[in-house]
Structures are given as structure tokens and as C-alpha cells.
Design a protein around this motif. Structure first.
Motif: not given
Length: 143
Positions: A100, A102-104, A106
Motif C-alpha cells: 500500500v 497511499d489510500e487508493g 496499491e
């Protein structure tokens, strides 16, 4: 100390790599490290013993199991690791790493098929995260 031609006692070898003598003996017992040259009080360790212990210690610090380290330092098994991966077939089970950033964002990758060590996967993920961070900073500066 000139380690290139130096012969080590067990104490000297253990001290040189900052490991307990018991650990060095254990590595010999499980076949991870070659037996000393000579017997009894005449037993000694050569520079190749020191180099292998330093390599084992490096991989242990990176979080690898002794079994995985054995695969990496055993030349016969290394040939198997470096050979091209077999094509995927139905029912094949593989282990993939899911990173991961960052958020969104991957990344999913198969280190075995890429011939990457866990250390290289971490280095790759870190480089991608750094690049992404620079991208975000540049994007935030734009009008």
C-alpha cells in the motif's frame, strides 16, 4: 586485523560477527555453516566462515528465516531461484506481496517471479512511495 589469511578460533569468529558461540555452533549443526577445519583444540575457521556468517547475519537482520537464508546461500538452490519461473497453470498457488503506497494506490507483485528478495521488495516500495510523494507535492504546487 588482516582477515584475508587469518585463521579464527571459535571465540574469535563469534566475536568478529558479534554472535554467541552457541549460535555459531547451531549454524554448523543445522548445516548453514561449514564445519571448522581441524579437530578439537586444533579446529579453526577460515575467512570464508567469517564471510558466510556475515551474510547470514545480514539476512537475519532483514527478517528472513534460516530456511530462506539457506536457499539464498546454497549455490545449488540459488540456481533454482534464478531460473525463469514456470508458466502459471490452473491450480497454481503463489504468494504475492501487496504494497500500500497511499489510500487508493496499491501495488501487487510476485517477488519469486521477479527474482526479488524481501529486501529488494522493500527498497522498490520505498522508491515508489518517494516518487509518489514528490508527485503529490508537485501537484499541490500547481495552480
Amino acid at each position: 586485523m588482516d582477515t584475508e589469511n587469518h585463521l579464527f578460533t571459535l571465540d574469535e569468529l563469534a566475536r568478529a560477527v558479534a554472535l554467541p558461540r552457541r549460535t555459531v555452533r547451531y549454524y554448523i549443526q543445522i548445516g548453514l555453516l561449514d564445519r571448522p577445519e581441524g579437530l578439537g583444540r586444533g579446529a579453526h575457521y577460515a575467512p570464508h566462515h567469517l564471510a558466510k556468517l556475515q551474510e547470514i547475519k545480514k539476512w537475519k537482520k532483514a527478517g528472513l528465516s534460516l530456511e530462506r537464508i539457506r536457499e539464498l546461500i546454497d549455490p545449488e538452490k540459488l540456481k533454482i531461484l534464478i531460473s525463469p519461473p514456470e508458466p502459471q497453470r490452473k491450480g497454481t498457488v503463489e504468494v504475492w506481496s501487496h504494497v500500500v503506497i497511499d489510500e487508493g494506490i496499491e501495488i501487487t507483485l510476485n517477488p519469486t517471479r521477479l527474482n526479488m528478495t524481501p529486501e529488494q521488495v522493500r527498497e522498490f516500495a520505498s522508491a515508489v512511495a518517494d516518487h509518489y510523494e514528490k508527485f503529490i507535492q508537485k501537484k499541490e504546487m500547481e495552480p
